[in-house]
Scaffold this motif. Structure first.
Motif, short mmCIF file in Angstrom:
data_model
loop_
_atom_site.label_atom_id
_atom_site.label_comp_id
_atom_site.label_asym_id
_atom_site.label_seq_id
_atom_site.Cartn_x
_atom_site.Cartn_y
_atom_site.Cartn_z
N VAL A 108 4.22 4.43 -3.60
CA VAL A 108 3.41 5.86 -3.64
C VAL A 108 4.15 6.92 -2.43
O VAL A 108 4.20 6.52 -1.27
CB VAL A 108 2.21 5.61 -3.20
CG1 VAL A 108 1.55 7.10 -3.60
CG2 VAL A 108 1.42 4.50 -4.31
N ALA A 127 -3.08 8.11 -1.30
CA ALA A 127 -1.93 6.95 -1.71
C ALA A 127 -2.59 5.56 -1.66
O ALA A 127 -2.18 4.72 -2.64
CB ALA A 127 -0.87 6.91 -0.50
N ARG A 128 -3.08 5.41 -0.88
CA ARG A 128 -3.97 3.85 -0.78
C ARG A 128 -4.80 3.52 -1.96
O ARG A 128 -4.59 2.29 -2.53
CB ARG A 128 -4.87 3.87 0.56
CG ARG A 128 -5.57 2.32 0.65
CD ARG A 128 -5.94 2.25 2.06
NE ARG A 128 -7.13 3.34 2.36
CZ ARG A 128 -7.13 4.13 3.27
NH1 ARG A 128 -5.94 4.22 4.05
NH2 ARG A 128 -8.16 5.00 3.40
N LEU A 131 -2.11 1.83 -4.60
CA LEU A 131 -0.90 1.03 -4.09
C LEU A 131 -1.24 -0.40 -4.28
O LEU A 131 -2.49 -0.69 -4.28
CB LEU A 131 -1.05 1.14 -2.23
CG LEU A 131 0.14 0.69 -1.53
CD1 LEU A 131 1.25 1.44 -2.06
CD2 LEU A 131 0.10 0.66 -0.20
N VAL A 137 4.25 2.95 1.28
CA VAL A 137 4.04 4.36 0.96
C VAL A 137 5.13 5.04 1.66
O VAL A 137 5.34 4.78 2.71
CB VAL A 137 2.66 4.77 1.71
CG1 VAL A 137 2.55 6.41 1.77
CG2 VAL A 137 1.32 4.38 0.79
#
Length: 245
Positions: A108, A127-128, A131, A137
């Motif tokens: 990501v 982002a998490r 993922l 990331v």
């Protein structure tokens, strides 16, 4: 001319919208991308340059980009077709913080787009959500190399210094596995490219009604860079893995 159009002109000669040279981009992608098959997502992809380079280098990769600009996404689709990777790129017009996907991603990205999420840590939180287990990331954001003036803070935002920035990232549950601090050459090259491209467009189109505004913007931004933040602002790009689930 609106802000989006001005940004497009400014980045004609620097399609990576961050102070990174081609070698730095290549190294960051090398450390971030999965081996073999995999999926990559760019939250705030703009014209998709990060994803286009990733798809060109990794023939089994699939990628998706999210951005609010229809014009930027159109350019991404067209350039993907020219580079022969259009069948592996999907783009979505919506706010990056509102994007949802039925599948997760091995990489990501969000480089230079933390303002859209409200800062570095909120960007990592977004982002998490996308993922995959064991994924990475790739994030890029500013920091203060030296104590900034109040003018610089008001202009660019309330960043921390580099060490504190890394402390915050680690405390949030991430481990850096690669990083790049933009050099003075990269920082200067980016600013010269942006404001030089704007100025050149204005001078090449003297009869355009937007020409005076564009030239004024180029002059003002160049002055802000040289007088307000050139000696204090830096940029760091990090490849991160989750320290804990």
């Amino acid at each position: 001319m609106n802000r989006e159009q001005i940004s497009g002109l400014a980045h004609v000669d620097h399609p990576i919208k961050a102070p990174l040279d081609d070698d730095a981009v290549r190294q960051l992608l090398t450390h971030g991308l999965p081996r073999g098959d995999g999926r990559a997502l760019d939250l705030g992809c703009g014209t998709g340059e990060w994803l286009l380079r990733a798809l060109t280098a990794h023939p089994r990769l699939r990628a998706e980009g999210v951005d609010v600009s229809e014009d930027a996404l159109r350019q991404a689709r067209e350039e993907a077709g020219r580079r022969g990777v259009g069948d592996r790129l999907a783009v979505h017009r919506q706010k990056a913080e509102e994007f949802r996907s039925p599948h997760s991603f091995d990489l990501v990205l969000s480089v230079g787009a933390a303002h859209a999420f409200g800062g570095l840590l909120p960007t990592l939180a977004a982002a998490r959500e996308h993922l995959a287990p064991g994924g990475r990331v790739l994030i890029g954001d500013g920091f203060w190399e030296h104590e900034p003036s109040q003018e610089a803070v008001e202009m660019l935002g309330d960043f921390a210094d580099l060490a504190t920035t890394l402390d915050l990232v680690v405390a949030d549950g991430w481990t850096p596995v690669h990083g790049h601090v933009s050099t003075r050459r990269e920082l200067d090259a980016y600013e010269w490219a942006c404001w030089g491209s704007l100025a050149s467009w204005a001078l090449d189109h003297p009869g355009d009604p937007d020409s005076p505004q564009v030239l004024e913007t180029a002059t003002a931004r160049r002055t802000e860079w040289l007088r307000a933040y050139r000696d204090t602002w830096g940029f760091v790009s990090l490849v991160l893995r989750r320290t804990r689930p």
